[in-house]
Scaffold this motif. Structure first.
Motif, PDB file in Angstrom:
ATOM      1  N   GLY A   1       0.835  -1.200   0.000  1.00  0.00           N
ATOM      2  CA  GLY A   1       0.000   0.000   0.000  1.00  0.00           C
ATOM      3  C   GLY A   1       0.866   1.245   0.000  1.00  0.00           C
ATOM      4  N   PRO A   2       0.250   2.418   0.293  1.00  0.00           N
ATOM      5  CA  PRO A   2       0.964   3.693   0.186  1.00  0.00           C
ATOM      6  C   PRO A   2       2.278   3.701   0.977  1.00  0.00           C
ATOM      7  CG  PRO A   2      -1.339   4.019   0.776  1.00  0.00           C
ATOM      8  CD  PRO A   2      -1.106   2.549   0.794  1.00  0.00           C
ATOM      9  N   THR A   3       3.307   4.296   0.398  1.00  0.00           N
ATOM     10  CA  THR A   3       4.633   4.306   1.032  1.00  0.00           C
ATOM     11  C   THR A   3       5.035   5.729   1.413  1.00  0.00           C
ATOM     12  OG1 THR A   3       5.708   4.539  -1.112  1.00  0.00           O
ATOM     13  CG2 THR A   3       5.492   2.298  -0.259  1.00  0.00           C
ATOM     14  N   THR A   4       5.808   5.836   2.492  1.00  0.00           N
ATOM     15  CA  THR A   4       6.392   7.119   2.903  1.00  0.00           C
ATOM     16  C   THR A   4       7.865   6.879   3.190  1.00  0.00           C
ATOM     17  OG1 THR A   4       4.357   7.400   4.176  1.00  0.00           O
ATOM     18  CG2 THR A   4       6.049   9.075   4.491  1.00  0.00           C
ATOM     19  N   PRO A   5       8.751   7.715   2.655  1.00  0.00           N
ATOM     20  CA  PRO A   5      10.179   7.526   2.940  1.00  0.00           C
ATOM     21  C   PRO A   5      10.617   8.289   4.186  1.00  0.00           C
ATOM     22  CG  PRO A   5       9.908   9.206   1.265  1.00  0.00           C
ATOM     23  CD  PRO A   5       8.520   8.777   1.662  1.00  0.00           C
ATOM     24  N   SER A   6      11.634   7.798   4.864  1.00  0.00           N
ATOM     25  CA  SER A   6      12.286   8.577   5.921  1.00  0.00           C
ATOM     26  C   SER A   6      13.372   9.396   5.254  1.00  0.00           C
ATOM     27  CB  SER A   6      12.935   7.633   6.932  1.00  0.00           C
ATOM     28  OG  SER A   6      14.098   7.051   6.335  1.00  0.00           O
ATOM     29  N   LYS A   7      13.993  10.309   6.013  1.00  0.00           N
ATOM     30  CA  LYS A   7      15.192  10.939   5.463  1.00  0.00           C
ATOM     31  C   LYS A   7      16.351   9.950   5.576  1.00  0.00           C
ATOM     32  CE  LYS A   7      16.702  13.684   9.474  1.00  0.00           C
ATOM     33  NZ  LYS A   7      16.347  13.112  10.652  1.00  0.00           N
ATOM     34  N   ALA A   8      17.389  10.154   4.788  1.00  0.00           N
ATOM     35  CA  ALA A   8      18.527   9.242   4.858  1.00  0.00           C
ATOM     36  C   ALA A   8      19.389   9.594   6.070  1.00  0.00           C
ATOM     37  CB  ALA A   8      19.354   9.331   3.583  1.00  0.00           C
ATOM     38  N   VAL A   9      19.826   8.567   6.807  1.00  0.00           N
ATOM     39  CA  VAL A   9      20.722   8.750   7.952  1.00  0.00           C
ATOM     40  C   VAL A   9      21.890   7.795   7.760  1.00  0.00           C
ATOM     41  CG1 VAL A   9      20.983   8.442  10.460  1.00  0.00           C
ATOM     42  CG2 VAL A   9      18.882   9.441   9.549  1.00  0.00           C
ATOM     43  N   LYS A  10      23.107   8.286   7.795  1.00  0.00           N
ATOM     44  CA  LYS A  10      24.309   7.469   7.561  1.00  0.00           C
ATOM     45  C   LYS A  10      24.122   6.588   6.321  1.00  0.00           C
ATOM     46  CE  LYS A  10      25.492   6.536  12.352  1.00  0.00           C
ATOM     47  NZ  LYS A  10      25.778   5.381  13.164  1.00  0.00           N
ATOM     48  N   LYS A  11      23.575   7.160   5.259  1.00  0.00           N
ATOM     49  CA  LYS A  11      23.365   6.477   3.966  1.00  0.00           C
ATOM     50  C   LYS A  11      22.359   5.325   4.048  1.00  0.00           C
ATOM     51  CE  LYS A  11      27.848   7.731   2.181  1.00  0.00           C
ATOM     52  NZ  LYS A  11      29.172   7.290   1.890  1.00  0.00           N
ATOM     53  N   ALA A  12      21.581   5.293   5.137  1.00  0.00           N
ATOM     54  CA  ALA A  12      20.518   4.276   5.246  1.00  0.00           C
ATOM     55  C   ALA A  12      19.165   4.978   5.157  1.00  0.00           C
ATOM     56  CB  ALA A  12      20.636   3.538   6.567  1.00  0.00           C
ATOM     57  N   ARG A  13      18.165   4.239   4.727  1.00  0.00           N
ATOM     58  CA  ARG A  13      16.820   4.818   4.621  1.00  0.00           C
ATOM     59  C   ARG A  13      15.781   3.789   5.043  1.00  0.00           C
ATOM     60  NH1 ARG A  13      15.498   9.224   1.849  1.00  0.00           N
ATOM     61  NH2 ARG A  13      16.884   9.111   0.054  1.00  0.00           N
ATOM     62  N   LEU A  14      14.643   4.310   5.525  1.00  0.00           N
ATOM     63  CA  LEU A  14      13.497   3.452   5.840  1.00  0.00           C
ATOM     64  C   LEU A  14      12.352   3.821   4.903  1.00  0.00           C
ATOM     65  CD1 LEU A  14      13.477   3.858   9.759  1.00  0.00           C
ATOM     66  CD2 LEU A  14      14.716   2.169   8.387  1.00  0.00           C
ATOM     67  N   ILE A  15      11.569   2.841   4.535  1.00  0.00           N
ATOM     68  CA  ILE A  15      10.323   3.129   3.802  1.00  0.00           C
ATOM     69  C   ILE A  15       9.188   2.512   4.612  1.00  0.00           C
ATOM     70  CG2 ILE A  15       9.134   3.050   1.590  1.00  0.00           C
ATOM     71  CD1 ILE A  15      11.676   2.008   0.306  1.00  0.00           C
ATOM     72  N   TYR A  16       8.197   3.348   4.910  1.00  0.00           N
ATOM     73  CA  TYR A  16       7.038   2.869   5.673  1.00  0.00           C
ATOM     74  C   TYR A  16       5.907   2.560   4.699  1.00  0.00           C
ATOM     75  CZ  TYR A  16       9.627   5.539   9.164  1.00  0.00           C
ATOM     76  OH  TYR A  16      10.613   6.042   9.968  1.00  0.00           O
ATOM     77  N   ALA A  17       5.204   1.473   4.962  1.00  0.00           N
ATOM     78  CA  ALA A  17       4.037   1.164   4.123  1.00  0.00           C
ATOM     79  C   ALA A  17       2.907   0.663   5.012  1.00  0.00           C
ATOM     80  CB  ALA A  17       4.397   0.101   3.092  1.00  0.00           C
ATOM     81  N   THR A  18       1.704   1.067   4.653  1.00  0.00           N
ATOM     82  CA  THR A  18       0.533   0.561   5.383  1.00  0.00           C
ATOM     83  C   THR A  18      -0.370  -0.161   4.391  1.00  0.00           C
ATOM     84  OG1 THR A  18      -0.322   2.775   5.094  1.00  0.00           O
ATOM     85  CG2 THR A  18       0.360   2.179   7.317  1.00  0.00           C
TER      86      THR A  18
END
Ligand code: SAM
Length: 373
Positions: free
Chosen positions: A158-175
């Motif tokens: 379902g819809p995704t939201t990205p986090s900002k990048a931290v130490k070249k890592a990223r999170l993507i949230y989905a519900t």
């Protein structure tokens, strides 16, 4: 590893002397710090997917998470690191990628895999583990999270939201989008093995899933045929095509298929069963040759991995050569295919007295190594 949940000792598996690499990455730290404030109660149900060495399982052990991985080595690492942190193995329930838990979860935390097909397959398999309010979080290093990862996540969850990048890592949230349409799972896929009637099935995380690898093709042309080879190991079997063609040429041999990927072993088993309905063979998801007794094997066939999970290098091949020297019978042989530039000839000489060239072309070399007279 220092994260919101505490400080933990973590080792890579298999352990090597003077290990320079860490057993966790910035994406592990990011996702652990991120969810620390989101978990409100001890009964929260958490599913961890692709935890490489147990960073997530160890830090979240108090929630008794379930872990899903395609890697036997990851399963071992998780158990070892739980022990290292004085946490019993029963804190965590471990599943392989083809046998998922049946319950639904509040959080599903996924370390992004390298292969998009595997990611897609996992999301399709995880559908029964979702509730309308499950939070899915995918973590990875930015360089390993192409647009296709986002698009696949949006399509299958379902819809995704990205986090900002931290130490070249990223999170993507989905519900979960309750109106999403779930397609049929296209995996395992299959192709017809050239010059034969064999159908080769491949689960999503299998090496050279879509077509025969060039090195493997060369190896198949030169596989030996002789009565002396009775106990034969296809080491790092992938879809099992090497052992399968060897078995066809050597009708009395007993084949042992070994890979650290559960999907590889399942593919090899399916392919062998389809080719030889009645013939016995062994299939084992394990770490290289650790389960074989010394001097019990006549032949090891190996197209060695260049990487194990995400770590690249010839140390995995070296370890396989060393173990092969221990489990081969007095006249046993190890046959290896590799790119010419990998220099396997010299590597093999560390463990074998005789190393012979079987065949070579512009790109590949096939070597036979033995310790007999
Ligand atoms: N034999 C297959 C072929 O030729 O198509 C696959 C060869 S692929 C280059 C190497 C295989 O080794 C992969 O399937 C990988 O999962 C497996 N592998 C990596 N590390 C391993 C380990 N420690 N023990 C067993 N298999 C391993």
């Amino acid at each position: 590893m220092q994260v919101s949940q505490g400080n933990f000792q973590l080792l890579r598996y298999p352990t090597v002397k003077q290990e320079k690499l860490r057993a966790w990455d910035a994406a592990d730290e990011y996702i652990l710090n991120d969810i620390a404030g989101k978990i409100t109660n001890i009964n929260t149900r958490i599913l961890l997917v692709n935890d490489r060495f147990g960073a997530l399982a160890v830090a979240l052990h108090q929630y008794h998470p379930c872990v899903v991985t395609d890697s036997y080595i990851a399963q071992r690492a998780i158990c070892e690191n739980l022990r290292l942190n004085q946490q019993g193995e029963n804190f965590v329930s471990v599943f392989d990628s083809l046998n998922l838990p049946t319950e639904s979860f509040d959080f599903i935390l996924i370390k992004a895999p390298k292969t998009l097909a595997f990611f897609e397959d996992l999301l399709l398999r995880l559908q029964d583990n979702l509730k309308p309010n499950t939070q899915v979080i995918v973590a990875g290093m930015v360089k390993n999270m192409p647009n296709a990862i986002w698009q696949t996540l949006a399509r299958l969850i379902g819809p995704t939201t990205p986090s900002k990048a931290v130490k070249k890592a990223r999170l993507i949230y989905a519900t979960p989008d309750t109106a999403r349409e779930i397609p049929a799972n296209p995996y395992p896929t299959h192709y017809q093995l050239e010059g034969s009637a064999y159908q080769i099935y491949n689960h999503a995380n299998v090496f050279s899933r879509q077509q025969l690898d060039m090195g493997t093709r060369f190896f198949l042309k030169h596989l030996p045929c002789h009565q002396k080879y009775q106990q034969v190991v296809d080491l790092g079997c992938g879809n099992g095509v090497v052992g399968l063609i060897f078995a066809a040429k050597n009708p009395t041999a007993t084949l042992h298929f070994v890979d650290e990927s559960f999907m590889a072993v399942a593919s090899a088993q399916q392919n062998f069963r389809l080719a030889f309905a009645q013939r016995h063979a062994n299939f084992n998801a394990t770490d290289a040759l650790a389960d074989f007794t010394p001097r019990s094997v006549d032949l090891v066939l190996c197209n060695p991995p260049f990487h194990q999970q995400n770590t690249i290098g010839n140390h995995i091949a070296m370890r396989m050569f060393k173990q092969a020297a221990q489990i081969l019978s007095a006249n046993g042989e190890l046959w290896v295919i590799g790119n010419r530039h990998l220099g396997y000839q010299n590597s093999l000489k560390q463990y074998f007295t005789k190393v012979e060239l079987v065949a070579a072309n512009a790109k590949f070399i096939i070597l036979k190594a033995a310790n007999g007279r």
